[in-house]
Design an enzyme around this catalytic site. Structure first.
Site, PDB file in Angstrom:
ATOM      1  N   LYS A 113       0.824  -1.206   0.000  1.00  0.00           N
ATOM      2  CA  LYS A 113       0.000   0.000   0.000  1.00  0.00           C
ATOM      3  C   LYS A 113       0.856   1.252   0.000  1.00  0.00           C
ATOM      4  O   LYS A 113       0.520   2.234  -0.657  1.00  0.00           O
ATOM      5  CB  LYS A 113      -0.940   0.022   1.218  1.00  0.00           C
ATOM      6  CG  LYS A 113      -2.164  -0.848   1.045  1.00  0.00           C
ATOM      7  CD  LYS A 113      -3.196  -0.532   2.105  1.00  0.00           C
ATOM      8  CE  LYS A 113      -4.354  -1.529   2.038  1.00  0.00           C
ATOM      9  NZ  LYS A 113      -5.268  -1.403   3.175  1.00  0.00           N
ATOM     10  N   LYS A 195      -8.102 -14.168  -9.835  1.00  0.00           N
ATOM     11  CA  LYS A 195      -9.227 -14.195  -8.892  1.00  0.00           C
ATOM     12  C   LYS A 195     -10.255 -13.123  -9.228  1.00  0.00           C
ATOM     13  O   LYS A 195      -9.893 -12.041  -9.690  1.00  0.00           O
ATOM     14  CB  LYS A 195      -8.681 -13.899  -7.481  1.00  0.00           C
ATOM     15  CG  LYS A 195      -9.004 -14.966  -6.463  1.00  0.00           C
ATOM     16  CD  LYS A 195      -8.318 -14.671  -5.150  1.00  0.00           C
ATOM     17  CE  LYS A 195      -9.231 -13.932  -4.200  1.00  0.00           C
ATOM     18  NZ  LYS A 195      -8.645 -13.786  -2.854  1.00  0.00           N
ATOM     19  N   LYS A 198     -13.299  -7.004  -7.191  1.00  0.00           N
ATOM     20  CA  LYS A 198     -14.117  -5.817  -7.408  1.00  0.00           C
ATOM     21  C   LYS A 198     -13.309  -4.687  -8.055  1.00  0.00           C
ATOM     22  O   LYS A 198     -13.849  -3.849  -8.746  1.00  0.00           O
ATOM     23  CB  LYS A 198     -14.662  -5.379  -6.035  1.00  0.00           C
ATOM     24  CG  LYS A 198     -15.705  -4.322  -6.047  1.00  0.00           C
ATOM     25  CD  LYS A 198     -17.007  -4.794  -6.672  1.00  0.00           C
ATOM     26  CE  LYS A 198     -17.745  -3.583  -7.175  1.00  0.00           C
ATOM     27  NZ  LYS A 198     -19.031  -3.787  -7.726  1.00  0.00           N
TER      28      LYS A 198
END
Ligand code: TRP
Length: 333
Positions: A113, A195, A198
Site C-alpha cells: 500500500k 481471482k 471488485k
C-alpha cells in the site's frame, strides 16, 4: 461448554461480489448456529485511505444492510459498526506499545500500500495491524477466518497476545486462523486465471451481489471460455480455466455435484450453459436484493440494530479493556 467465538471485519468500501459471497459470507450464515459470531463494518480501517465523508457514511450503512440481507441475523450474532465501539481504539493504543516497529515494517500489505500511495503515507497505514489485533483480542476471539492477504495480520495479533500474556498473566485468547471448507476460488469472468476482484478494470470480470438479473446474465454470456463445447470439468487444465470456473460457480450456487451437472448438460453447448449459470446466480441473489431494498429504506430499524449490537460489543470489550488497564498499571477512578 460455551461456544467458540469467531470474529471478522469487513471494510465498507466495496460491494461484496459473488466470490466474497460464496467464499466467505455464505459460510457465516451457517456458522451462526455453531459459534458466537462477531462481525463488524471496519470503518476505522477504511480511513487509512482517503475517503469521501458522505460516501463512507452511505457505504457503511449499505454494507451493514447487505450483511443482514445476506443472512447475518442480529438476534444470533453481533453485527456492528466498528466506530460505534470506541474500545477498539483504546486497546489499540496499549497494544501499539507491545508491537515492535520492525514487525510492522515487515507487513507485506503495508509495503504494497505504501508503494502505491506515496502522497498519503499516513501513520494509520502503518499501525493498521495493531488496530486489527485490538479488534480481535478485545473479544477474546478463538477463530478468525483469513484469506491469504490477512494471514500475516493474524500472525501479528497472535504474537502481540502472547507477548502481553507473558509480560503479565494470561489475558488474551490467542486466536487461531479459521480455514473454511473450500468452495474453490471464484475466478474473473474475463481472465479466468485471475481471482474475481471488485477492483478489476473490466466491469464484466466481476458479479456484484447487487447486479440486476439482466446484467448478471449478460456478464455470464460474455464470460471467456475456450473453443471447445463440452461441459466437463478438467481439473488443473489452464486452457479450460474459463469453463471450469463456470462449472464451479454453478455447483456452488445450486448445490449440485459434478456428475449431476455433467449429465444435465450432456449434448448442450457453452452458450446454453452460460445462460443457465447466469440464471442460477440471479436466482440466488434475487431474495437478497429484495431484502436489501427493504432494509436500506428503513433507517430507523437499521439504526436500532446497530445500536443494540454496539451495546453488546461494548459490554464484552469493556471487560477486556479494564483488565488490560489494571494489568499495565493505570490508576483506577
Ligand atoms: N483488515 C481486514 C481487511 O482489510 C478487515 C479487518 C479489520 C479484519 N479488522 C479485522 C478482519 C479483524 C479480521 C479480523 O479485509
Amino acid at each position: 461448554m460455551s461456544r467458540k467465538v469467531i470474529l471478522s471485519g469487513i471494510q465498507p468500501t466495496n460491494t461484496p461480489h459473488l466470490g466474497n459471497y460464496l467464499g466467505a459470507i455464505k459460510n457465516w450464515v451457517h456458522m451462526q448456529e455453531e459459534y458466537d459470531c462477531i462481525l463488524f463494518v471496519a470503518d476505522l480501517h477504511a480511513i487509512t485511505i482517503r475517503q469521501e465523508a458522505a460516501k463512507l457514511r452511505a457505504q457503511t450503512k449499505e454494507t451493514y444492510a447487505l450483511l443482514m440481507a445476506m443472512g447475518i441475523d442480529v438476534q444470533k450474532s453481533i453485527l456492528f459498526v466498528q466506530s460505534h465501539n470506541p474500545k477498539h481504539s483504546e486497546l489499540a493504543w496499549v497494544l501499539s506499545c507491545f508491537t515492535q516497529f520492525g514487525e510492522l515494517s515487515r507487513m507485506t500489505q503495508f509495503k504494497d500500500k505504501s508503494a502505491k500511495s506515496e502522497e498519503n503515507m499516513n501513520a494509520g497505514l502503518f499501525t493498521y495491524p495493531v488496530l486489527q489485533a485490538a479488534d480481535i483480542l478485545i473479544y477474546n476471539a478463538d477463530l478468525v477466518p483469513v484469506g491469504a492477504d490477512q494471514k500475516q495480520h493474524l500472525e501479528l495479533s497472535r504474537n502481540v497476545a502472547v507477548r502481553f500474556n507473558n509480560a503479565y498473566s494470561p489475558t488474551f485468547t490467542v486466536p487461531e486462523p479459521y480455514i473454511p471448507k473450500s468452495v474453490g476460488k471464484i475466478m474473473s469472468l474475463t481472465e479466468p486465471t485471475k481471482k474475481m476482484s471488485k477492483s478489476d478494470e473490466n466491469p464484466n470480470a466481476c458479479i456484484s451481489v447487487l447486479d440486476s438479473r439482466d446484467v448478471i446474465i449478460k456478464k455470464f454470456k460474455r464470460a471467456v471460455t475456450d473453443s471447445g463445447s463440452e461441459i466437463i470439468y478438467r481439473e488443473g487444465d489452464d486452457s479450460k480455466a474459463g469453463i471450469n470456473n463456470l462449472i464451479s460457480i454453478y455447483c456452488a450456487v445450486t448445490g449440485k455435484d459434478l456428475p449431476t451437472l455433467e449429465s444435465e448438460f450432456a449434448g448442450k453447448g457453452y452458450g446454453d450453459f452460460k445462460v443457465a449459470v447466469g440464471e442460477a446466480v440471479a436466482d440466488l441473489f434475487e431474495p437478497i436484493q429484495t431484502e436489501y431494498a427493504r432494509l436500506i429504506s428503513d433507517k430507523t430499524y437499521l439504526d436500532s440494530c446497530m445500536k443494540t449490537s454496539a451495546e453488546k460489543a461494548m459490554r464484552i470489550s469493556a471487560k477486556t479493556l479494564s483488565k488490560v488497564y489494571r494489568k499495565v498499571g493505570f490508576y483506577p477512578l
